[in-house]
Write a protein that holds these residues in place. Sequence first.
Motif, mmCIF file in Angstrom:
data_model
loop_
_atom_site.group_PDB
_atom_site.id
_atom_site.type_symbol
_atom_site.label_atom_id
_atom_site.label_comp_id
_atom_site.label_asym_id
_atom_site.label_seq_id
_atom_site.Cartn_x
_atom_site.Cartn_y
_atom_site.Cartn_z
ATOM 1 N N ARG A 89 -39.858 16.669 -14.020
ATOM 2 C CA ARG A 89 -39.003 15.745 -14.768
ATOM 3 C C ARG A 89 -37.577 15.716 -14.217
ATOM 4 N N GLN A 96 -48.335 22.640 -7.357
ATOM 5 C CA GLN A 96 -47.484 21.750 -8.150
ATOM 6 C C GLN A 96 -47.298 20.412 -7.450
ATOM 7 N N ARG A 148 -42.808 19.711 -17.026
ATOM 8 C CA ARG A 148 -43.466 19.640 -18.323
ATOM 9 C C ARG A 148 -44.837 19.002 -18.167
ATOM 10 N N ASP A 149 -45.848 19.690 -18.704
ATOM 11 C CA ASP A 149 -47.231 19.213 -18.627
ATOM 12 C C ASP A 149 -47.634 18.949 -17.170
ATOM 13 N N GLY A 150 -47.131 19.813 -16.286
ATOM 14 C CA GLY A 150 -47.490 19.706 -14.885
ATOM 15 C C GLY A 150 -46.764 18.626 -14.116
ATOM 16 N N VAL A 151 -45.792 17.971 -14.752
ATOM 17 C CA VAL A 151 -45.079 16.865 -14.113
ATOM 18 C C VAL A 151 -43.604 17.238 -13.946
#
Length: 814
Positions: free
Chosen positions: A187, A337, A182-185
């Motif tokens: 989780r 990523q 999510r949002d490049g992170v």
Amino acid sequence: MSDLPAAAKVVVIGGGIVGCSTAYHLARMGVEVVLLERKKLTSGTTFHAAGLVGQLRTSANVTQLLGYSVELYKRLESETGQATGWKMNGGLRLACNQERWTEVKRQATTAHSFGLDMQLLTPKEAQDLWPLMDVGDVVGAAFLPTDGQANPSDITLSLAKGARMAGAKIFEDTKVLSIDIRDGVIRGVIVEGGRIDCEKVVVCAGMWTRPFCAAHGVNVPLVPVEHQYIVTERIEGVTPTLPTLRDPDRLTYWKEEVGGLVMGGYEPNPKLWRDGSLPPGFHFTLLDNDFDHFTPMMEQALGRVPAMQTAGIKQMINGPESFTPDGMFILGEAPEQRNLFVGAGFNAFGIASGGGAGMCLAEWVAKGEAPFDLWPADIRRFGRPHFDSDWIRKRTYEAYGKHYSMAWPGEEHQSGRPCRKSPLYETLKADGAVFGEKLGWERPNWFADLAAGEEPRDVYTYGRPNWHAAVGREHRACREGVVIFDQTSFAKFALKGPDAERALSWICANDVARPVGSLTYTQMLNDRGGIEADLTVARRAPDEFYIVTGTGFATHDFDWIKRNIPAGANAQLFDITSANSVLSLMGPRSREVLQAVTRADVSNAAFPFGTARTIGIAGCPVLALRVTYVGELGYELHFPVEYATAVYAALREAGAPFGIRNAGYRAIESLRLEKGYRAWGSDIGPDHTPDEAGLGWAVKLKRDIPFKGREAVAAQRAQGVKKRMATFTADPGVILHGRETIYRDGRRVGWLSSGGFGFTLNRSIGMGYVRNPEGVTADYVLSGRYELEVATERVPAEVTLAPLYDAGMERIKA
């Protein structure tokens, strides 16, 4: 599923040898790690691997990685109590013709360079170690005593047990459906019936790695290829101490197994498995045997080991293995990523690599960087062509077929070409260009004299190649007159934004905070002071920089710059490689030619060395960079691709009175060696600092400007270095390719990182680091008596820390 932890620091996906090794090393570092296997440990590719463990590769650090595997496997059984099947019986490699014997002798020298004891044997001595083989056609052999073999499943289960002993949690029959990003992170990971929150994911899923990572926007170029081998019944004379045997001229390998032999090989016409998709439920599954496909190798094997003619076949195994377009495995953090790491594509030497690859991945995950430079295996070595499955399949087919073929110096791949072309491709081809390829780009390596009947093709050899004279012509034309190099393939980036200067000043070791129109040669360093990138930066505006780097480093350098832009800085990086062509006009007459095609004043006073100007040529706005990589007066001309043919025609017409000619990348290599210019990926890299490389002058330590790596460089400058780049010359009859061993006063002190020929000097040239644990000064380097080991023979060499060719400096900067 109820036993699954709610969270972990790291999740490893895949329970083959690389996944288990990664979990083992992470756990031993104290990292909270969970390993998830969709079916059972080893059930993908590992269980049907042949299990040979060789060490020598052309890269010192990949050889070090494989050597670590050996050291780990030697102690693992006693550490875990779980059998591994490890036996260090040594490894034999045969040569059955003179060219192969030359290759083997050069491999032995490479081994000596990297500290391995590879011994050259007569056919009789080889037969004494492996009595069952016929040596009638054998010219010689090499023996590496520390090579060995293992039982793939046992050694993987031993690593898994060791991982559990150190605190890792391993779950079988747990299929990972996706990664929650999510949002490049990252989780967490989503599994059938649950999820695990985590910060980092390591994908070691073998041939499943490509489709799984692709679903998350990450490209992993690998292809499943069918790989067959047989296991015989017991054969009289096969002993448990028999070394592994590789016979590349017959495309085959052997190892002992329970009194019988395992025999397989690498056919020149491999079978790519399926279309890249994988069947559901595929585990502990073998493919249908293809006896017709295996028969040619079997016939070769029977000639080498006659006892196999009457041996019973216990089992024939055909299983898919992951292969890559360049034959090297894939490690590292995905550029697409953050915190997603990959360990896959092991090209049928995953057992040999597993211990070391897991160690390197674990270090990378835990500490943010690899323990040493792993550029040959780095996932960032790939680029745009590697997104296309058809292109990958063509190139991988060729790479597999070359697994045991001669590794010729300068050899180019032929598949998937042409792919990326300069607008001048057809024009240069008509002028006799012989192209090489890098990251899909067609690049002229040399030009045949068509009028004189020279054939425009490479003929490979370990002697002087057929392009040697042509490269000499181009080299001399650059030194004496003027040449054009088409370097459109350069990777080119634009960094823009109000904070572009602040961002680049932090990333670059040299001072880029200079006026508009300035041109800066600089390195980008890691926190250890190692050189992560080596490039040129032109300041185009207060808020814009134009960055030029090598063709093959496009993905790597873009990723390094982007990830190191300081948090909160308003600066955006763009890859504009395909937008601009580049023609490099080089040589003492280059200014006269350039002045003839532009109204701009290109005199030294108006356009000094180390600056960038926009000038007009043939109706085109050209960004001209006053810089050189060949040691002569010269200009890199960057301009929109649609102007390429017009600008090129103008330069050729204006240069005709000066004898202008096209020149290629092999001349660039020869010219830069004479000048002592370093090449990233061979002479310099993350394991080399500017002071070690002789590039300390390009570091802004005297300026009060913070930059990444500054503290490491300052500390090393205070303490001194333990290795230092030097240039070596030898008799013109000595052929240097790189990796030849350097001896100082009879003691091994390093190896050549680059090798070639200097046509101005009529000398063979090599560059490499002189190493000494107690410190290396200029006096230490210059006071020694040097020899180079070339194909196991020592030849005298001279050393210098200065450029071999310096006559051009007056022209370069005047």
